[in-house]
Motif scaffolding. Structure first.
Motif, PDB file in Angstrom:
ATOM      1  N   GLU A 209       0.930  -1.414  -0.374  1.00 51.90           N
ATOM      2  CA  GLU A 209      -0.257   0.125  -0.118  1.00 51.90           C
ATOM      3  C   GLU A 209       0.884   1.850  -0.133  1.00 51.90           C
ATOM      4  O   GLU A 209       1.837   1.668   0.718  1.00 51.90           O
TER       5      GLU A 209
ATOM      6  N   CYS B 118       0.365   4.277   0.702  1.00 49.36           N
ATOM      7  CA  CYS B 118       0.811   5.313   2.239  1.00 49.36           C
ATOM      8  C   CYS B 118       1.314   4.526   2.721  1.00 49.36           C
ATOM      9  O   CYS B 118       2.020   5.009   3.638  1.00 49.36           O
TER      10      CYS B 118
ATOM     11  N   TYR C 123      -3.108   2.484  -5.652  1.00 47.55           N
ATOM     12  CA  TYR C 123      -3.242   2.620  -4.418  1.00 47.55           C
ATOM     13  C   TYR C 123      -2.310   1.175  -3.556  1.00 47.55           C
ATOM     14  O   TYR C 123      -1.915   1.380  -2.776  1.00 47.55           O
TER      15      TYR C 123
ATOM     16  N   CYS D  17      -7.058   6.993   0.528  1.00 43.63           N
ATOM     17  CA  CYS D  17      -5.993   7.254   0.719  1.00 43.63           C
ATOM     18  C   CYS D  17      -4.653   7.361   0.277  1.00 43.63           C
ATOM     19  O   CYS D  17      -4.222   8.487   0.673  1.00 43.63           O
ATOM     20  N   CYS D  18      -4.377   6.176  -0.246  1.00 39.21           N
ATOM     21  CA  CYS D  18      -3.062   6.673  -1.246  1.00 39.21           C
ATOM     22  C   CYS D  18      -3.653   7.252  -2.295  1.00 39.21           C
ATOM     23  O   CYS D  18      -2.099   8.424  -2.633  1.00 39.21           O
TER      24      CYS D  18
HETATM   25 ZN   LIG Z   1      -3.471   3.936   1.090  1.00 38.51          ZN
END
Ligand SMILES: [Zn+2]
Length: 805
Positions: free
Chosen positions: A328, A330, A380, A401-402
């Motif tokens: 991922e 993030c 992502y 989120c990413c």
């Molecule tokens: Zn993320």
């Protein structure tokens, strides 16, 4: 729990309290740091892949409609909005809605700092002003109702409300710090006071229960706010987010990360290092350092990313965790933030830390943005299964989120190229085309480079003069690095360190840096046959078009040939090119490395001179003499004389071996306990060896994959005699190991459960030298050294003893 009415009063009261905040000038200095970042305003990117990525994200930040982003904030505050709602994770029915506002504010702040373009400032100021109106309308600032907080506090199902609030808090903080916005600090301070009020009435147990739900970097942002404001209540609030279940094992040095959601935990380590900087509490530092060591060394893939299906797996499981949901983005965004904070904390480790920074930056994040999208759409996950393909976000219907952290990553590439020590030392960490204008010193330095397509960079002092203690990172992956000051070779660069050059510099001075790259393969810890191919630090991926592979593709590394393009190779019909440039087609980062070359070797030591030790089988496993090693009369013909030196054999000689035999003629000259006939390993953790004399006075074979305490052994009846040629052999297959001396079996052990293959691809394969630095070198003559990939029979060993070398 506070009632809603009480909260409104609390928030209204804190609005006036914010006027009491100290100014920026009273910010608290960080404890325990020796390096510092330059402000983003001091570094401008030059042309290259980083500037290209930043340009696309800048375009997206210009493109985004502020009123669409504000829609659910206004609706939640009871204010009118006619904007079209956003989709994806920002849709009106998604519990995480509102998080992108924070990412956008951070992205706009960084874009403004990095370019000075007013359009970013205008849009961010508008967003902050509108958020202030929303906050004023209901005393609360979010795109979802406050009932979500009730739910997380009482253990009811809800996605991650504090994760979302963290993003907003961090965005406001960045907007204040990078643009000087007083309004952002006011809104932020009211929000922080609301968080404090909400949590102060919970018991410790209630808070710890709540912290089981992902809460992002609340702790980090609040420690940052405390350092900025020196307002003690912010420290109290930050520490409400110390999650004991995760932090306590880390403080104790225990890797208990398996089974935890990865990106929920990384920000806790980031909060911990900022907690150390804020308070000096060593436990916080240890948590962060241990976490980084565990994640980087035991949970990270060749591209620097971590997690499969978003979760940490058992340590050292990589080949067995390749899927469409690895890495991922993030996670690496947060790991890079943690890495630079650790470099600030421990400059002695900066070379190791920045090696990782470079690895994850180039191989994971730089290549996670779609170069075909004008607006910088983002991955992502980055799939690492064979046949994986990168997929990307879009303008308004994704907002993962990413997608959010991608807006941040791609607007701050200048933040770790250079560090300083608060005085005259300038640390050059990364080879990125850029110009540094050193605040307060009137010195400007330009870095010209096309790294990694070339392995050189030039620093030029383009304005100003003065003393600079230059520190140039010499990466661990290079060999033969050179640095020239105004054309003159300077210093002795050591890979894995910073080269220091202290002098008074003048406009026009140049520093040319050359860090040659070589091709290498990196084996996974859980399967030595599964490997990634790298050129220098750059991971290369096989390009497979539309072929959705069902298994890892085979690769014989000896067939890799450079193509005409930089960083590109072919292996048969397959093209390998940098993974960061791999888009729009299926690929494989990992390979099933196959080789038709038998893992068998024979060293008759018949060379008359030179240091080469040729493998007479023709398999190519040639070794080299090292230290005090020379030619001598052997058992037959020539042999090698070891007297303080050793023979180094190629890495991977026994990689994956299910069985083996090592046989040799040895004439021990000096009886010394623990001197090795041979020792193949990767250090003192994993090795197999034959010593001519243990401390018990025995010929001993031992194998371990877990250090000396786990050695499994075969002891002969006596040590090898001195002054006479003796044939020795050890065979190991399955659970059975047999030790021979003088052509006959002298001992056996049928309970060996550690297989040679458990040692992985050993890199320190030595004749005459131990993995342990304290052990003596073998003082002996050696001849007829043979390695087989099977266990010889007793009659075969007897035959070797009968026929000389
Ligand atoms: Zn993320």
């Amino acid at each position: 729990m506070l009632s809603r009415r009480t909260l409104l009063k609390t928030s209204a009261a804190s609005a006036s309290a914010s006027a009491l905040l100290p100014s920026l000038a009273l910010a608290r200095p960080d404890n325990g740091v020796s390096l510092y970042a330059f402000p983003l305003t001091a570094v401008r990117l030059g042309a290259g892949p980083f500037a290209d990525n930043a340009g696309r994200t800048h375009a997206y930040l210009r493109f985004l409609d502020a009123d669409r982003l504000l829609h659910m904030f206004r609706v939640t505050a009871g204010l009118p909005s006619s904007a079209t709602p956003c989709g994806g994770w920002e849709s009106p029915s998604t519990e995480l809605r509102g998080h992108s506002m924070g990412h956008v504010l951070t992205g706009l702040a960084q874009a403004y700092a990095g370019t000075g373009e007013a359009v970013f400032k205008t849009k961010g100021d508008y967003l902050v002003a509108q958020l202030a109106l929303c906050q004023r309308a209901n005393g609360y600032l979010s795109a979802y109702p406050e009932s979500f907080i009730d739910r997380v506090e009482t253990g009811q199902s809800v996605w991650a409300p504090y994760y979302t609030l963290h993003k907003i808090v961090a965005g406001l903080l960045d907007w204040h710090v990078l643009t000087g916005s007083a309004q952002a600090l006011t809104v932020l301070t009211r929000k922080a006071e609301w968080v404090r009020a909400r949590n102060s009435v919970l018991t410790y147990a209630q808070r710890q229960q709540m912290l089981r739900v992902e809460f992002g970097g609340m702790g980090e942002a609040l420690f940052n706010l405390y350092q900025l404001s020196a307002f003690p209540a912010h420290l109290t609030t930050a520490q409400y987010f110390d999650h004991a279940q995760v932090l306590d094992p880390l403080a104790a040095g225990v890797d208990a990360l398996a089974g935890f959601h990865a990106n929920t935990q990384i920000p806790k380590a980031l909060a911990a290092i900022r907690g150390f900087h804020a308070t000096g509490t060593l436990k916080y530092r240890d948590i962060a350092v241990n976490f980084w060591n565990f994640v980087v060394r035991q949970h990270s893939y060749a591209i620097g990313g971590n997690s499969n299906g978003e979760y940490f797996q058992a340590p050292n499981r990589i080949a067995s965790e390749l899927s469409d949901t690895t890495c991922e983005c993030c996670n690496s965004y947060n790991m890079l933030k943690l890495t630079r904070q650790l470099a600030f904390t421990d400059s002695a480790r900066a070379a190791e830390l920045m090696d990782f920074y470079e690895k994850a930056l180039y191989n994971h994040l730089l290549g996670a943005q779609n170069p075909s999208s004008a607006n910088g759409h983002h991955c992502y996950y980055v799939p690492l299964r064979a046949g994986g393909i990168k997929t990307y976000s879009n303008d308004y219907d994704n907002f993962t989120c990413c997608h959010g952290t991608g807006m941040e990553t791609n607007t701050k590439f200048g933040d770790s190229v250079y560090f300083h020590d608060g005085s005259t030392a300038l640390w050059v960490n990364l080879f990125v085309a850029s110009t540094l204008t050193w605040p307060g010193r009137g010195i400007t330095i330009r870095q010209d480079t096309t790294f990694p397509e070339t392995s050189t960079a030039r620093l030029t002092v383009t304005a100003g003069s003065g003393a600079i203690d230059l520190r140039i990172r010499i990466p661990s992956w290079t060999s033969g690095a050179q640095v020239r000051v105004n054309g003159v070779l300077t210093g002795s660069p050591v890979p894995g360190s910073y080269l220091a050059i202290s002098r008074t510099w003048a406009t026009g001075d140049t520093v040319d840096i050359s860090v040659p790259m070589a091709l290498s393969v990196e084996a996974t810890p859980d399967n030595p046959a599964v490997r990634a191919v790298k050129h220098g630090p750059i991971v290369l991926a096989g390009q497979f078009g539309t072929s959705n592979l069902s298994a890892l593709p085979p690769l014989d590394p000896s067939l890799l040939r450079p193509s005409s393009a930089a960083l590109e190779y072919t292996a048969g019909s397959v093209l390998l090119r940098p993974f960061y440039k791999t888009h729009g087609q299926r690929y494989s980062v990992y390979w099933n490395v196959v080789s038709n070359v038998p893992r068998e070797a024979h060293y008759p030591f018949e060379e008359a001179s030179g240091s080469a030790v040729l493998d007479a089988t023709g398999n190519g496993w040639n070794g080299v003499l090292a230290g005090a090693a020379s030619r001598t009369t052997g058992r037959t013909g020539r042999g090698v004389l070891l007297s303080g030196g050793y023979v180094s054999l190629p890495a991977g000689l026994l990689a994956g071996a299910a069985a083996f035999t090592v046989a040799a003629w040895v004439r021990v000259d000096v009886a010394a306990s623990w001197a090795r006939v041979f020792d193949f390993g990767t250090g003192t953790g994993a090795y197999l060896f034959l010593t001519a004399r243990s401390s018990s006075g025995t010929l001993r074979y031992a194998i371990t994959s877990a250090g000396s305490g786990a050695e499994q052994r075969i002891d002969g009846p006596a040590a090898l005699p001195t002054g006479v040629w003796t044939h020795v052999a050890v065979t190991h297959t399955g659970n059975l190991g047999v030790l021979y001396a003088g052509g006959v079996e002298v001992a056996r052990n049928s309970a060996l459960t550690v297989r040679p293959s458990a040692l992985g691809s050993t890199t320190q394969n030595w004749i005459g030298r131990s993995q342990y630095a304290g052990d003596p070198y073998l003082s002996a003559a050696v001849d007829g050294f043979r390695i087989y990939s099977r266990a010889l029979s007793a009659s075969e060993v007897s035959q070797l003893n009968a026929t000389g070398s």
